[in-house]
Every structure is written in structure tokens, then in C-alpha cells.
Design an enzyme around this catalytic site. Structure first.
Site, PDB file in Angstrom:
ATOM      1  N   ARG A 130     -29.984   1.585 -11.273  1.00  0.00           N
ATOM      2  CA  ARG A 130     -30.847   0.796 -12.353  1.00  0.00           C
ATOM      3  C   ARG A 130     -32.101   2.084 -12.199  1.00  0.00           C
ATOM      4  NH1 ARG A 130     -35.499  -2.822 -11.024  1.00  0.00           N
ATOM      5  NH2 ARG A 130     -36.154  -3.883 -13.003  1.00  0.00           N
ATOM      6  N   CYS A 159     -27.347   6.474  29.040  1.00  0.00           N
ATOM      7  CA  CYS A 159     -26.892   6.874  30.031  1.00  0.00           C
ATOM      8  C   CYS A 159     -25.534   7.159  30.499  1.00  0.00           C
ATOM      9  CB  CYS A 159     -26.994   5.406  30.732  1.00  0.00           C
ATOM     10  SG  CYS A 159     -26.575   5.731  33.221  1.00  0.00           S
ATOM     11  N   CYS A 218     -32.267   6.022  33.733  1.00  0.00           N
ATOM     12  CA  CYS A 218     -31.584   4.652  32.718  1.00  0.00           C
ATOM     13  C   CYS A 218     -32.225   3.263  33.382  1.00  0.00           C
ATOM     14  CB  CYS A 218     -30.196   4.674  33.166  1.00  0.00           C
ATOM     15  SG  CYS A 218     -29.683   2.784  33.233  1.00  0.00           S
ATOM     16  N   LYS A 252     -27.591 -18.362 -16.111  1.00  0.00           N
ATOM     17  CA  LYS A 252     -28.155 -17.329 -17.457  1.00  0.00           C
ATOM     18  C   LYS A 252     -28.043 -19.177 -18.404  1.00  0.00           C
ATOM     19  CE  LYS A 252     -26.703 -13.505 -15.449  1.00  0.00           C
ATOM     20  NZ  LYS A 252     -25.733 -11.977 -15.167  1.00  0.00           N
ATOM     21  N   LYS A 273     -25.928 -14.953  -6.561  1.00  0.00           N
ATOM     22  CA  LYS A 273     -26.437 -13.167  -6.823  1.00  0.00           C
ATOM     23  C   LYS A 273     -26.545 -12.021  -5.767  1.00  0.00           C
ATOM     24  CE  LYS A 273     -31.706 -11.898  -8.146  1.00  0.00           C
ATOM     25  NZ  LYS A 273     -31.969 -11.067  -7.037  1.00  0.00           N
ATOM     26  N   ASP A 326       0.434  -1.625  -0.016  1.00  0.00           N
ATOM     27  CA  ASP A 326      -0.401  -0.123  -0.128  1.00  0.00           C
ATOM     28  C   ASP A 326       0.917   1.373   0.030  1.00  0.00           C
ATOM     29  OD1 ASP A 326      -1.711  -1.406   0.139  1.00  0.00           O
ATOM     30  OD2 ASP A 326      -2.959  -1.248   2.217  1.00  0.00           O
ATOM     31  N   CYS A 348     -29.746   1.800  36.579  1.00  0.00           N
ATOM     32  CA  CYS A 348     -28.704   2.194  37.030  1.00  0.00           C
ATOM     33  C   CYS A 348     -30.314   3.464  38.310  1.00  0.00           C
ATOM     34  CB  CYS A 348     -27.947   3.266  37.151  1.00  0.00           C
ATOM     35  SG  CYS A 348     -27.710   4.208  36.434  1.00  0.00           S
ATOM     36  N   LYS A 398     -33.191 -18.842  -5.857  1.00  0.00           N
ATOM     37  CA  LYS A 398     -33.087 -17.557  -3.929  1.00  0.00           C
ATOM     38  C   LYS A 398     -33.065 -18.889  -3.102  1.00  0.00           C
ATOM     39  CE  LYS A 398     -33.979 -13.283  -4.113  1.00  0.00           C
ATOM     40  NZ  LYS A 398     -35.199 -12.797  -4.712  1.00  0.00           N
ATOM     41  N   TYR A 438     -22.029  -8.071 -14.396  1.00  0.00           N
ATOM     42  CA  TYR A 438     -22.429  -9.552 -14.578  1.00  0.00           C
ATOM     43  C   TYR A 438     -22.991  -9.218 -15.754  1.00  0.00           C
ATOM     44  CZ  TYR A 438     -26.625  -6.973 -12.230  1.00  0.00           C
ATOM     45  OH  TYR A 438     -26.972  -6.302 -11.999  1.00  0.00           O
ATOM     46  N   TYR A 453       1.855   2.429  -3.268  1.00  0.00           N
ATOM     47  CA  TYR A 453       1.166   2.451  -4.099  1.00  0.00           C
ATOM     48  C   TYR A 453       1.048   3.710  -3.896  1.00  0.00           C
ATOM     49  CZ  TYR A 453      -3.908   2.249  -6.184  1.00  0.00           C
ATOM     50  OH  TYR A 453      -4.555   3.718  -7.163  1.00  0.00           O
ATOM     51  N   ASP A 454       0.449   4.411  -2.229  1.00  0.00           N
ATOM     52  CA  ASP A 454       0.290   5.761  -2.151  1.00  0.00           C
ATOM     53  C   ASP A 454       1.605   6.608  -2.586  1.00  0.00           C
ATOM     54  OD1 ASP A 454      -1.366   4.813  -0.688  1.00  0.00           O
ATOM     55  OD2 ASP A 454      -0.839   4.668   0.954  1.00  0.00           O
ATOM     56  N   GLU A 484     -23.652 -17.919 -11.831  1.00  0.00           N
ATOM     57  CA  GLU A 484     -23.464 -17.047 -10.094  1.00  0.00           C
ATOM     58  C   GLU A 484     -24.004 -17.091  -9.326  1.00  0.00           C
ATOM     59  OE1 GLU A 484     -23.594 -13.113 -12.908  1.00  0.00           O
ATOM     60  OE2 GLU A 484     -23.183 -13.895 -14.587  1.00  0.00           O
ATOM     61  N   CYS A 529     -23.052   2.915  36.435  1.00  0.00           N
ATOM     62  CA  CYS A 529     -23.748   2.138  35.696  1.00  0.00           C
ATOM     63  C   CYS A 529     -23.819   0.598  35.594  1.00  0.00           C
ATOM     64  CB  CYS A 529     -24.490   3.012  34.401  1.00  0.00           C
ATOM     65  SG  CYS A 529     -25.784   1.809  34.116  1.00  0.00           S
ATOM     66  N   SER A 565     -35.688  -7.629 -15.103  1.00  0.00           N
ATOM     67  CA  SER A 565     -35.268  -8.347 -13.585  1.00  0.00           C
ATOM     68  C   SER A 565     -35.299  -9.909 -13.381  1.00  0.00           C
ATOM     69  CB  SER A 565     -36.707  -8.031 -12.635  1.00  0.00           C
ATOM     70  OG  SER A 565     -37.732  -7.749 -13.166  1.00  0.00           O
ATOM     71  N   LEU A 566     -35.227 -10.591 -13.129  1.00  0.00           N
ATOM     72  CA  LEU A 566     -35.175 -11.600 -12.755  1.00  0.00           C
ATOM     73  C   LEU A 566     -36.579 -12.674 -12.481  1.00  0.00           C
ATOM     74  CD1 LEU A 566     -31.479 -12.135 -11.209  1.00  0.00           C
ATOM     75  CD2 LEU A 566     -32.270 -12.931 -13.590  1.00  0.00           C
ATOM     76  N   ASP A 575     -25.874  -9.123  -3.578  1.00  0.00           N
ATOM     77  CA  ASP A 575     -26.881  -8.575  -2.202  1.00  0.00           C
ATOM     78  C   ASP A 575     -26.783  -7.031  -2.399  1.00  0.00           C
ATOM     79  OD1 ASP A 575     -29.552  -8.035  -2.152  1.00  0.00           O
ATOM     80  OD2 ASP A 575     -29.611  -8.937   0.545  1.00  0.00           O
TER      81      ASP A 575
HETATM   82  S1  IVH Z   1     -28.761 -10.203 -14.194  1.00  0.00           S
HETATM   83  C1  IVH Z   1     -31.788  -9.952 -17.008  1.00  0.00           C
HETATM   84  N1  IVH Z   1     -26.883 -11.639 -13.002  1.00  0.00           N
HETATM   85  O1  IVH Z   1     -30.521  -8.965  -9.474  1.00  0.00           O
HETATM   86  C2  IVH Z   1     -30.507 -10.297 -15.715  1.00  0.00           C
HETATM   87  N2  IVH Z   1     -28.521  -9.947 -11.773  1.00  0.00           N
HETATM   88  O2  IVH Z   1     -34.021  -9.332  -9.883  1.00  0.00           O
HETATM   89  C3  IVH Z   1     -30.363  -8.411 -15.050  1.00  0.00           C
HETATM   90  N3  IVH Z   1     -28.274  -9.068  -9.467  1.00  0.00           N
HETATM   91  O3  IVH Z   1     -31.324  -6.076 -11.019  1.00  0.00           O
HETATM   92  C4  IVH Z   1     -29.811  -8.777 -14.371  1.00  0.00           C
HETATM   93  N4  IVH Z   1     -26.796 -10.125  -8.973  1.00  0.00           N
HETATM   94  O4  IVH Z   1     -29.516  -6.250  -9.118  1.00  0.00           O
HETATM   95  C5  IVH Z   1     -27.936 -10.415 -12.241  1.00  0.00           C
HETATM   96  N5  IVH Z   1     -24.969 -12.068 -11.760  1.00  0.00           N
HETATM   97  C6  IVH Z   1     -25.932 -11.347 -11.375  1.00  0.00           C
HETATM   98  C7  IVH Z   1     -26.490 -10.473 -10.114  1.00  0.00           C
HETATM   99  C8  IVH Z   1     -28.014 -10.050 -10.560  1.00  0.00           C
HETATM  100  C9  IVH Z   1     -27.169  -9.450  -8.888  1.00  0.00           C
HETATM  101  C10 IVH Z   1     -29.568  -8.231  -9.278  1.00  0.00           C
HETATM  102  C11 IVH Z   1     -29.081  -7.044 -10.142  1.00  0.00           C
HETATM  103  C12 IVH Z   1     -30.498  -7.328 -10.963  1.00  0.00           C
HETATM  104  C13 IVH Z   1     -31.805  -8.183 -10.043  1.00  0.00           C
HETATM  105  C14 IVH Z   1     -32.694  -8.905 -10.412  1.00  0.00           C
END
Ligand code: IVH
Length: 682
Positions: free
Chosen positions: A152, A443, A425, A307, A131, A49, A428, A331, A243, A52-53, A129, A448, A98-99, A133
Site C-alpha cells: 500500500r 548461559c 548468569c 461496507k 479486519k 500432499d 548459577c 475496532k 477484500y 500434489y507434490d 468483514e 545451570c 484508509s478506513l 491485522d
Molecule cells: S477495506 C477503503 N477491508 O485496514 C477501504 N481493509 O485502514 C480500504 N484491512 O489499509 C480497506 N482488513 O490494510 C478493508 N476487510 C478489510 C480489511 C482491511 C484489513 C486493512 C487494510 C487497510 C486498513 C484500512
């Protein structure tokens, strides 16, 4: 390295031509980008580090001297934009979908069947992959340069968070072009997240400052990215995994796997657990494997994503109601459950902070029995309108303390009671202090018993004085019986005192006395940490111990002197000063010394058997605690790291090893067992 740098200082630019400066600037930028790539993408840093700095400082100096040579893609240009009034909007050129979700294995097989039907019986490959959070973002790169970054949003239109995304160091401002050139235009998509330990640290800090707490790492990541002042985002530890893509010009991909591999070459971080599966059974195996290591990951995931790999197949399958037919989120089982709040109690912490806690009808969530949930503070209770008797949705996510997500208002009977923090409190009876504008009530009484109990638990903890066997229940009994009124009283305890406590016999009481005796030989950093000075965590305790060598010198240090230390700001300096101005605290320190507590400075290496080697430990060892093993390594001149990289020399594998073992195997790092480790150090 180069002629201009000497100990990191600018010597003199003398009569060096601007052309030469420009060349040096470009060289420095290239070097810094290369090291970012080693660190963030390959997880395989080549330099320290500090080195790098040094590169970064040199670049900053040159750019300060020649502001006209600054370019937006320079690694120095991550923070700089002023706060905004509001976010602009960005329309995604291709909607961010969305998925669709699956929770059962049968739903995964159904998905595969639908896919094959859509492809007239052809069997696709899948990419699996984790998912992540966090929150989804999109970044547009033109000719390899970062242009616009957005959230998004509703999938069609998001917020313009370009300046905030630029502060995330793992996001390249310029894509690498060493292996393959980046396309004319590419929109890349990924998930911004916060690591669990960073999330906990951030919340602890916020608690100390009386600010409201983030409910989970995802909220912390979202809250940190959506800040009008990019400086605030810059101060928050955020990471990203890429991703997917949106629009691309000037490049054709054939498979999703090829996209991910190209990302890596351009310096875009891809999750290390992505895998190519030849069929749906492979996907199911992947899910089982990831479920097992889930809790050991540094960040939270809520499932896995499958996918279809071939992009031609993806196109053929298309989408239905805003979700692609070619992808599925499988999930993890729910980590939420409904239950009833029987009562709300108030807990008093070591710093006196009052935390309301919901006492619940015990409920099982994701395999654990939960009977309490934190309500954080009064503001949070009011915001969620939580009442005693309410039926509530409770969530337990990974490391996070269970918490109430929301009240199920339809279940109200009218008998529910509102809750108010008491003005005194609960332990105490001292009037609590709750300055207006602060979220946390405290407190203020330093004696205490509740604060005392927490302080003693902290003092005895593994990372502090490590008093073996002095668990929470024993500490509480010792305080309740009046045997211990301050930390130092611990060392006045006699065997007979323990014998009056429930569950103690001759042998166990003697064991406690022996453990107390052993703990007296400690190190200054452990002692400083154990004293529980506000804002002084383990790291800062180490820094202070190195800097001052003994308590007296630290106690005498002025705020000015403390402020000289890079890790210390005004608030921390004031808190250290405050601590050592209290007569009671000074008395306790004197007593500890009188009663035989001795410290040495952190041991300097005495041998060099392990010089240049880096060790990572995973699983339990039979003969050492982690702390002891670390000391052994350091004594022989080696280093211990908490994560595996390709540069790790050895991963020492104990019982029940974690994901570090998988990582070691993937990286081809040598693994050894405890016996082999002992041979190395002896
Ligand atoms: S693919 C059409 N890959 O999950 C595919 N999404 O409901 C679009 N997420 O909004 C998403 N990890 O925020 C994909 N490896 C991953 C992911 C991922 C997290 C989230 C992402 C998306 C939501 C899908």
C-alpha cells in the site's frame, strides 16, 4: 493418472512429440491450479500432499527438459527471481484509502445515520468483514495473468513486491476462468498476514538462531514480504485475504458482495466470515459474534469492517480526507495500556538463552491482568531505550506474550536507570556467552539450575512424558531442594521427598508417585521430544522415531545419515549429533532406561473401524485428553485433523467448543458429542 509417471519418476520420454509434452504440461498446470483452488479457496482438498507434490515434480521435470515451454504463469514459477538491490515503486492507479475508525456502538449508529443522510434517506445493505491485522497489497491481473504486485505504501505509491507475492502459494498466478472469465484488467486488493502458530514457530526458530524476534504477526508478515530476496519470503508462511478492487476494465459490478463472490470463482481467497447484513443492527450483531470467536481464529484481527454493499451508493457517498464515507472499521477495545517498569529481571530458558523481562506495576489490558512483559533481548532494550522506572506503553495481543511497545519519554523524571545484561548468569554465576553478531546471550552451563528447571518442565509437559500434576512450582521446589539434578532423578523421587514440599500430604504425594510411574510407559517420539534436543520439535521427534525405531540407532546415526531425512538440514543434523556425543546426555538416557522408562514405537493401527474417516475435536472432553482421543482414532485407522474442511467426517464437540463448531455447521459437517464418539470407537 497418466502414462509418463511411475512412482513419481520420469520413465522415458521416448519418441513422444513436443506437441504431446506441451499438452501434458498444460494438463498438469491445470490440475495443479485446480488443486490450489480446492485447498486455498474452498479449504476442501481432494488429494494428499504427496499426490500434489508428485504432480508438481512431474511438471518441474518436463519444464527442465523443455525450458522453452516454461511460461511465467506456470505454478513452478513462484520462486526464481534473484535478490534485488532495492524495491521499485508502483503508483496505484486509484489511491488505496484508509478506513475511519469507531470504538463505540454509538459511533456505528452515527456512521449509519451519515450514510442514510448522504443517500437521501435510502437504507443500504452492508457487507461485514473481519479486519485482518496484516499489511495491504494490490495485485494487477491482465487477461487473468498476474502482472504487478505492490504494497500500500502511503496509499498513492507503494513498493513493487511482485516477485515476493508470487511466492505466496494461495495467490493465483493465473485467475480461474472455469465459471466466469476474468476481466481484461482488474486490480485486486487484500491483506497479507501470518497465522499465529506460524508466527510463534518463526520466532522460536529465530531465537534459536540468535536472530531478533518479530514483535507480532503483523510485523512478521510485513518483514517477510518486504525482503529483497524472494527466497526468504518463500520460506515464510504467509496467507492472504482479498477484500476489494482498484481499477477494473471489461466488467461492471453492482455490489461489493458480487465482487467477493467473483473473487472466489477466480480463485482469490476471501475470508470465510464475510457476511451480508440487511441493516446496521445486523452489523452490530456481527461484531458481537466475531468478538466471541476472535481469540479462536488462527490469525489476528483488530476489528471488523462494514461496507455499503451497493456500489452505486458507494459512488454517491464518495470520500472525505482519504477515507471512504461508505466504510467503517469498528475496532476491538484497546489492547494497550500504560504502566511503569519497576524492575528488569533476567530469565534463563531451557537452551540457556537469557531473556530480559520487565516487572510492571500490574495493569489490566483487554480483560487480563499483566505484571510482566518480555523485552526480548538487549538490542531491543537499546533500540527502544527502555530504562528501569520508565512509564511505558504495554501491549497484549491475542497469544503474544505482553510486550513493551514504547517508552513515554515525557514522563521521565531523570531517576530512571539504564539496564545492562549481567556478564554472569543470574542463576548459577557462570560467565555468559554472547558471540558478537548474535542477538541472544546464553548461559553455557548445562547444569545451570535455571536451565535444569526449564528442561524438567519441558520433559514433564503434556506433549512429552505427560507427568500429570508435576507443575512448574513443584519442579522449581524439587530443584531448589536438590532432590533433582537431572531429568532422570525424577524417577528416583520418593513419597517422602514430596512430603517435605509445601502443600503436600500423604495422598497428593502418592498421586505424584503414581503419575511418575504411569509416565514411564511412553513412546519414542515423546521421549525424544522430552529430551529437549535443540531443533527437535514434536514433528521431527515423530519423524526420527519412525525412522530409527530406538534411541541407540539414532544415537549412532552419522550426520550424513541424518541429512538423508528431508526435514533435516545441516544445523539440525549437527545439533542431534552434538546431543548424542555428550557423555552427560548419554548417561541420563541410560539412567532413564535403568529406572524403568519404556517406549514403544507409535502404535500402528490395530483396527480399521475408522478407516478413511477424518475427525476434528473442539472443546474439552470428559473422558480423554486430546492426545488420548487422537490415539484412539489412529488405532482404528482414522485420522485427526486440526481444522475443519468440507472433507471432515466428524467434528467431535466437547464442552466450550470453539469456532470449529461454527465452521462445521457452515460446511454441513456432521457433529457428534463425546458419547457418540465413544460408541464409534468401541
Ligand atoms: S477495506 C477503503 N477491508 O485496514 C477501504 N481493509 O485502514 C480500504 N484491512 O489499509 C480497506 N482488513 O490494510 C478493508 N476487510 C478489510 C480489511 C482491511 C484489513 C486493512 C487494510 C487497510 C486498513 C484500512
Amino acid at each position: 493418472m497418466d502414462d509418463f509417471v511411475e512412482g513419481g519418476e520420469v520413465v522415458s520420454m521416448g519418441n513422444i512429440s513436443k506437441e504431446e509434452v506441451k499438452k501434458e504440461i498444460e494438463k498438469l498446470r491445470k490440475e495443479i491450479r485446480y488443486h490450489d483452488y480446492r485447498y486455498y479457496v474452498l479449504d476442501e482438498p481432494e488429494i494428499s500432499d504427496a499426490e500434489y507434490d508428485k504432480l508438481m515434480r512431474r511438471l518441474q521435470e518436463l519444464e527442465k527438459e523443455f525450458p522453452d515451454l516454461v511460461t511465467p504463469d506456470s505454478p513452478t514459477q513462484r520462486v526464481g527471481a534473484p535478490p534485488r538491490e532495492e524495491f521499485g515503486t508502483v503508483r496505484h492507479s486509484i489511491p488505496m484509502l484508509s478506513l475511519s475508525n469507531a470504538f463505540e456502538e454509538t459511533e456505528v449508529y452515527d456512521f449509519d445515520r451519515r450514510v442514510r443522510k448522504g443517500l437521501n434517506g435510502k437504507k443500504p445493505e452492508y457487507v461485514a468483514e473481519p479486519k485482518i491485522d496484516g499489511l495491504a497489497v494490490e495485485i494487477v491481473y491482465e487477461r487473468g495473468l498476474m502482472q504487478v504486485g505492490s504494497t500500500r505504501g502511503d496509499g498513492e505509491v507503494g513498493e513493487d513486491v511482485t516477485e515476493n507475492l508470487k511466492t505466496i502459494k494461495s495467490i493465483p498466478l493465473k485467475l480461474r476462468d472455469e465459471e466466469i472469465p476474468p476481466p481484461r484488467l482488474i486490480e485486486v486488493r487484500g491483506e497479507v498476514y501470518m497465522r499465529r502458530d506460524d508466527f510463534h514457530r518463526l520466532n522460536q526458530e529465530r531465537e534459536r538462531r540468535g536472530e531478533s524476534l518479530f514483535a507480532n504477526p503483523r510485523n512478521a508478515a510485513a518483514g517477510s514480504l518486504r525482503q529483497l530476496d524472494p527466497k526468504v519470503t518463500a520460506s515464510r508462511p504467509l496467507g492472504v485475504f482479498f477484500y476489494g478492487i482498484g481499477r477494473v476494465e471489461g466488467r461492471e459490478f453492482k455490489t461489493h458482495w458480487e465482487i467477493l463472490q467473483s473473487f472466489l470463482k477466480w480463485g482469490l481467497v476471501v475470508n470465510p466470515y464475510v457476511e451480508l447484513c440487511s441493516d446496521i443492527e445486523g452489523c452490530i450483531n456481527y461484531f458481537n459474534k466475531i468478538s466471541e470467536i476472535r481469540e479462536k481464529l488462527d490469525y489476528e484481527i483488530d476489528g471488523v469492517v462494514f461496507k455499503v454493499n451497493q456500489l452505486e451508493y458507494q459512488r454517491r457517498l464518495g470520500e472525505i480526507s482519504r477515507s471512504p464515507r461508505w466504510a467503517l472499521a469498528y475496532k476491538f477495545p484497546s489492547i494497550q495500556a500504560t504502566t511503569r517498569i519497576r524492575d528488569i529481571k533476567v530469565q534463563v530458558g531451557r537452551t540457556g538463552a537469557l531473556t530480559p523481562v520487565a516487572i510492571l506495576d500490574t495493569v489490566e489490558i483487554g480483560g487480563a491482568r499483566v505484571s510482566r512483559a518480555t523485552l526480548h533481548n538487549q538490542d531491543e532494550i537499546e533500540r527502544k531505550d527502555i530504562r528501569i522506572g520508565d512509564t511505558v506503553l504495554v501491549q497484549r495481543a491475542g497469544d503474544v506474550i505482553p510486550e513493551v511497545v514504547k517508552v513515554i519519554k515525557e514522563k521521565r523524571t531523570g531517576k530512571e536507570r539504564k539496564f545492562e545484561l549481567p556478564p554472569y548468569c543470574p542463576v548459577c554465576g557462570t560467565k555468559i556467552s554472547h558471540p558478537s553478531g548474535e542477538v541472544v546471550a546464553r548461559c553455557p552451563n548445562i547444569s545451570c539450575p535455571a536451565r535444569l528447571k526449564e528442561s524438567i518442565k519441558h520433559f514433564a509437559s503434556k506433549q512429552a512424558l505427560d507427568i500429570e500434576g508435576l507443575g512448574d512450582k513443584i519442579v522449581e521446589a524439587l530443584v531448589d531442594k536438590g532432590f533433582v539434578k537431572s531429568i532422570s532423578d525424577l524417577y528416583r523421587l520418593k513419597k517422602e521427598d514430596f512430603l517435605t514440599l509445601e502443600g503436600f500430604a500423604e495422598k497428593s504425594a502418592q498421586n505424584m508417585i503414581d503419575a511418575l510411574e504411569r509416565s514411564k510407559n511412553t513412546t519414542l517420539d515423546r521421549l525424544l521430544y522430552g529430551l529437549g534436543i535443540r531443533h527437535v520439535g514434536q514433528h521431527l521427534a515423530r519423524v526420527l522415531a519412525e525412522r530409527f525405531g530406538d534411541i541407540e540407532s539414532l544415537a549412532k546415526a552419522s550426520e550424513q545419515q541424518l541429512l538423508q531425512i528431508p526435514e533435516i538440514g545441516p544445523e539440525v543434523a549437527a545439533s542431534i549429533k552434538d546431543f548424542f556425543t555428550s557423555r552427560e546426555n548419554l548417561r541420563v538416557i541410560r539412567e532413564l532406561e535403568k529406572l524403568g522408562v519404556r517406549y514403544e514405537k507409535r502404535e500402528k493401527p490395530t483396527g480399521d473401524k475408522l478407516k478413511g474417516l477424518t475427525f476434528v475435536f473442539t472443546g474439552e472432553l470428559d473422558n480423554f485428553t486430546r492426545e488420548e482421543a487422537k490415539e484412539k482414532v489412529e488405532k482404528e485407522g482414522g485420522k485427526v485433523s486440526s481444522s475443519v474442511s468440507r472433507r471432515t467426517s466428524y467434528v467431535v464437540v466437547g464442552k466450550n467448543p470453539g469456532s470449529k463448531l461454527d465452521k462445521a455447521r457452515r460446511y454441513g459437517v456432521k457433529t457428534i458429542n463425546e458419547e457418540e464418539f465413544i460408541r464409534l470407537i468401541s
